[in-house]
Design an enzyme around this catalytic site. Structure first.
Site, PDB file in Angstrom:
ATOM      1  N   PHE A 133       0.864  -1.327  -0.234  1.00 38.72           N
ATOM      2  CA  PHE A 133       0.006   0.081  -0.235  1.00 38.72           C
ATOM      3  C   PHE A 133       0.853   1.303  -0.021  1.00 38.72           C
ATOM      4  CE2 PHE A 133      -2.736   2.917   2.677  1.00 38.72           C
ATOM      5  CZ  PHE A 133      -3.265   3.607   1.610  1.00 38.72           C
ATOM      6  N   VAL A 139       1.085   8.110   1.624  1.00 38.37           N
ATOM      7  CA  VAL A 139      -0.207   7.856   1.277  1.00 38.37           C
ATOM      8  C   VAL A 139      -1.532   8.589   2.397  1.00 38.37           C
ATOM      9  CG1 VAL A 139       0.293   5.856   0.094  1.00 38.37           C
ATOM     10  CG2 VAL A 139      -0.166   5.516   2.535  1.00 38.37           C
ATOM     11  N   ALA A 170       6.343  -1.878   2.435  1.00 39.25           N
ATOM     12  CA  ALA A 170       5.341  -3.123   2.626  1.00 39.25           C
ATOM     13  C   ALA A 170       6.192  -4.336   3.086  1.00 39.25           C
ATOM     14  CB  ALA A 170       4.469  -3.456   1.140  1.00 39.25           C
ATOM     15  N   ASN A 368      14.273   5.335  32.383  1.00 36.27           N
ATOM     16  CA  ASN A 368      14.651   6.230  33.424  1.00 36.27           C
ATOM     17  C   ASN A 368      14.663   5.621  34.848  1.00 36.27           C
ATOM     18  OD1 ASN A 368      14.731   8.684  32.134  1.00 36.27           O
ATOM     19  ND2 ASN A 368      12.383   9.026  31.966  1.00 36.27           N
ATOM     20  N   VAL A 370      15.713   2.586  35.291  1.00 37.73           N
ATOM     21  CA  VAL A 370      17.097   1.965  35.615  1.00 37.73           C
ATOM     22  C   VAL A 370      18.263   2.672  35.336  1.00 37.73           C
ATOM     23  CG1 VAL A 370      18.567   0.201  34.238  1.00 37.73           C
ATOM     24  CG2 VAL A 370      16.278  -0.214  34.312  1.00 37.73           C
ATOM     25  N   GLY A 371      18.076   3.805  34.785  1.00 36.99           N
ATOM     26  CA  GLY A 371      19.254   4.899  34.701  1.00 36.99           C
ATOM     27  C   GLY A 371      20.079   4.587  33.535  1.00 36.99           C
ATOM     28  N   ASP A 395       1.628   1.355  10.188  1.00 35.52           N
ATOM     29  CA  ASP A 395       0.423   0.778   9.877  1.00 35.52           C
ATOM     30  C   ASP A 395      -0.731   1.713   9.850  1.00 35.52           C
ATOM     31  OD1 ASP A 395      -0.718  -2.132   9.904  1.00 35.52           O
ATOM     32  OD2 ASP A 395      -2.064  -1.082  11.504  1.00 35.52           O
ATOM     33  N   GLY A 397       0.024   6.082  10.239  1.00 31.03           N
ATOM     34  CA  GLY A 397       0.490   6.897  11.498  1.00 31.03           C
ATOM     35  C   GLY A 397      -0.612   7.368  12.345  1.00 31.03           C
TER      36      GLY A 397
END
Length: 426
Positions: A133, A139, A170, A368, A370-371, A395, A397
């Site tokens: 598509f 599109v 695609a 954030n 985990v750092g 798919d 936007g």
């Protein structure tokens, strides 16, 4: 009230089967494809895993039983997608993109086109399909009156359609050897429309690998393999058709009938993008939770005892649960109601937009929590983020297409706000 979030025996069976495939072949996929530098080579490296998916019924399961497949409900599909995406998005996307490629045939259900489905029903080999598509330049506005419309055209010459134009993004469109997928559903426009309404020109042609092989060399060509930030073992190249001839019987949707099938295909896939998002959020939460329980950052107790970290993780967990519930509701509603199709469609759009937007935030929150360690390439977070970042923009936007679809529904004089929950109000 018929609201029950316990999985049925069939749904639990789907979940267990998907989890088993994810823990087995899928889990090993990254080791296979990361040996290669170029993304198109990584895609080819997943071929043995795809073969196992075909043999295991994961492709046949994307075709409904009345067409010879083994497909179940859209809720079951969402459960399957979440399980697989939480482990290995790239190889999973190739599998599910074949399902998207077959969706136009599933929706039209024409007996004369059943032959095109046969390679995907025998659980042998590695047949891939693609819904072709998107085009260079986008599109999002292809149905705007007075605009150029689709670049890809089809002209009827005798008992053949002659296809010309370029496509991009695609997934699976070029097949494993980049000489063409086993089946392409190509969205194009006729050069002889019946009116100046753009939708009246839109059609869908079926292009098989056998069709391509019958044409002259160069009739189908890959212009460029697109390297992407995430999903680095998928193939969605820039391709070109040059006077590619296919039999007239390959016309799936005549001019003027293509748009509803294209929209319907992407309505179903919208729900599954919601499930993809949940899978990524789940993986991010699990990785961050494991880290927060096993590291103290040189403190006296584990990170999870710190309220700031716990707040971030609890936020991810709540968003994941909310997105899963929305996705399951959208999946059930799209097939069963209540409400008319537009009401049901709105929930599918909402699942795609809300869950994909939430996913990128969830992965960022996990980083954030985990750092700086999350920046280590040996950790999963960078790859999760580059995977998540495409969900709002592919798919259809969220900004360019999906939210505009929701706007169009709300603008309708027949818009019924809560019909997808309570049924029609009038």
């Amino acid at each position: 009230m018929p609201i029950d979030f316990h999985l049925s025996p069939t749904e639990e069976g789907v979940r267990q089967a998907a989890a088993g495939f994810a823990a087995g072949p899928l889990k090993e996929a990254r080791k296979l494809y990361m040996q290669y530098q170029h993304h198109h080579e990584r895609f080819q490296a997943t071929r043995p895993i795809y073969r196992q998916a075909v043999a295991g019924g994961l492709v046949k399961g994307q075709v409904p039983p009345h067409l010879g497949g083994a497909g179940g409900t859209l809720v079951e599909a969402a459960i399957l997608v979440e399980e697989m995406y939480s482990v290995e998005p790239s190889a999973s996307l190739t599998i599910f993109s074949t399902g998207l490629g077959l969706t136009p045939l599933n929706l039209t259900g024409k007996p004369e086109h059943k032959e095109f489905l046969e390679p995907f029903l025998n659980q042998e080999g590695e047949p891939v399909a693609s819904l072709v598509f998107s085009e260079p330049g986008g599109v999002a506005n292809y149905l705007e009156k007075g605009a150029p419309g689709l670049f890809t055209t089809a002209t009827l010459q005798g008992d053949e359609w002659v296809l010309n134009g370029e496509k991009i993004w695609a997934t699976n469109s070029a097949g494993w050897d980049f000489k063409g997928a086993d089946l392409q559903c190509v969205v194009c426009r006729t050069t002889t429309p019946s009116s100046d309404e753009p939708a009246d020109a839109v059609m869908i042609l079926l292009v098989t690998r056998a069709d391509i092989d019958r044409n002259a060399p160069g009739a189908f060509k890959v212009l460029r393999h697109v390297s992407t930030a995430g999903h680095t073992a998928c193939s969605g190249p820039h391709i070109k058709y040059t006077n590619l001839r296919v039999p007239a019987k390959n016309l799936l949707c005549p001019p003027g009938t293509g748009v509803p099938i294209v929209s319907g295909s992407f309505d179903s896939s919208a729900v599954l993008v919601g499930a993809m998002s949940v899978g990524i959020m789940r993986a991010a939460f699990n990785a961050a939770l494991t880290f927060a329980k096993g590291d103290n950052r040189r403190g006296a107790s584990e990170l999870l005892t710190r309220q700031a970290v716990a707040n971030l993780l609890s936020g991810i967990k709540m968003q994941t649960e909310a997105c899963r519930a929305l996705t399951w509701k959208a999946a059930h509603c799209l097939q069963n109601g209540p409400g008319d199709y537009n009401a049901r469609r709105e929930l599918a759009l909402a699942a795609k937009v809300y869950c994909s937007d939430a996913c990128t935030k969830a992965v960022t929150d996990a980083i954030n929590a985990v750092g700086i360690t999350a920046y280590d390439a040996d950790q999963p977070f960078a790859e999760l983020l580059t995977t998540a970042m495409v969900l709002p923009i592919f798919d259809g936007g969220n900004v360019g297409i999906r939210r505009r679809n929701m706007q169009d529904l709300m603008l309708s004089k027949d818009y019924d706000s809560w019909a997808s929950t309570y049924g029609p109000s009038r």
